[in-house]
Design an enzyme around this catalytic site. Sequence first.
Site, PDB file in Angstrom:
ATOM      1  CE1 TYR A 102      59.596  34.523  56.417  1.00  0.00           C
ATOM      2  CE2 TYR A 102      61.310  33.711  54.954  1.00  0.00           C
ATOM      3  CZ  TYR A 102      60.114  33.520  55.619  1.00  0.00           C
ATOM      4  OH  TYR A 102      59.454  32.334  55.494  1.00  0.00           O
ATOM      5  CE  LYS A 106      60.042  32.142  58.950  1.00  0.00           C
ATOM      6  NZ  LYS A 106      58.987  31.378  59.630  1.00  0.00           N
ATOM      7  CB  SER A 137      52.136  33.258  51.781  1.00  0.00           C
ATOM      8  OG  SER A 137      53.143  34.216  51.550  1.00  0.00           O
TER       9      SER A 137
END
Length: 153
Positions: A102, A106, A137
Site C-alpha cells: 500500500y 501511494k 474504510s
Amino acid sequence: TYAPKLVLLDMSDINCIQDVAKEILNCYGCVDILINNASRKVKGAVQSMSLELDKKIMDANYFGPITLTKAILPNMISRRTGQIVLINSIQGKIGIPFRAAYAASKHAAVGFFDCLRAEMEEFDISVGTVNPTFICSYHRQPAPGNWEASIWK
C-alpha cells in the site's frame, strides 16, 4: 447544465479505463476537474504477501489513477485549463510496518503527480495531492492465511 450520468469504473481494471474516459468525453465534451479517489489496501507482513497481491494494489492505487489521468489529460491540455486532484494517503509520504504494498503504491502515485504538476504548469492545469491520515474504510476480516480477502476497498 448537464444531467448527471453514473459511470461505473473499477480503477484496478486498467483495460476498461480508456473506454470509460472516452465515454465521459463523448458525453460531456470535457472534464474540468478530475478527482482520483480510489484505493485498495492490504495489511500483512512483506514475506506473507504474494507478488500477485502487490500487483493488484499497484493497479488500483497507482496505475488506475495515472491511466485515467493520461486519458483525460490531452483534452485538458488542448483547452489549456483543468484541475487534477489525487486523494492519496499519508502513507505516500511515510511507510509503516505491515503496509508495504500500500505504501509503495501511494509513494509511486505521489511521485507521478508531483512530476505531472511541474509539467502541467505551462498549460495552466492545476495538479494537487491530498494526503489524509488514517481513514475508516470498508474492510472484510480474512480467514487466517487468506491475504486476498484482506484487501480493503
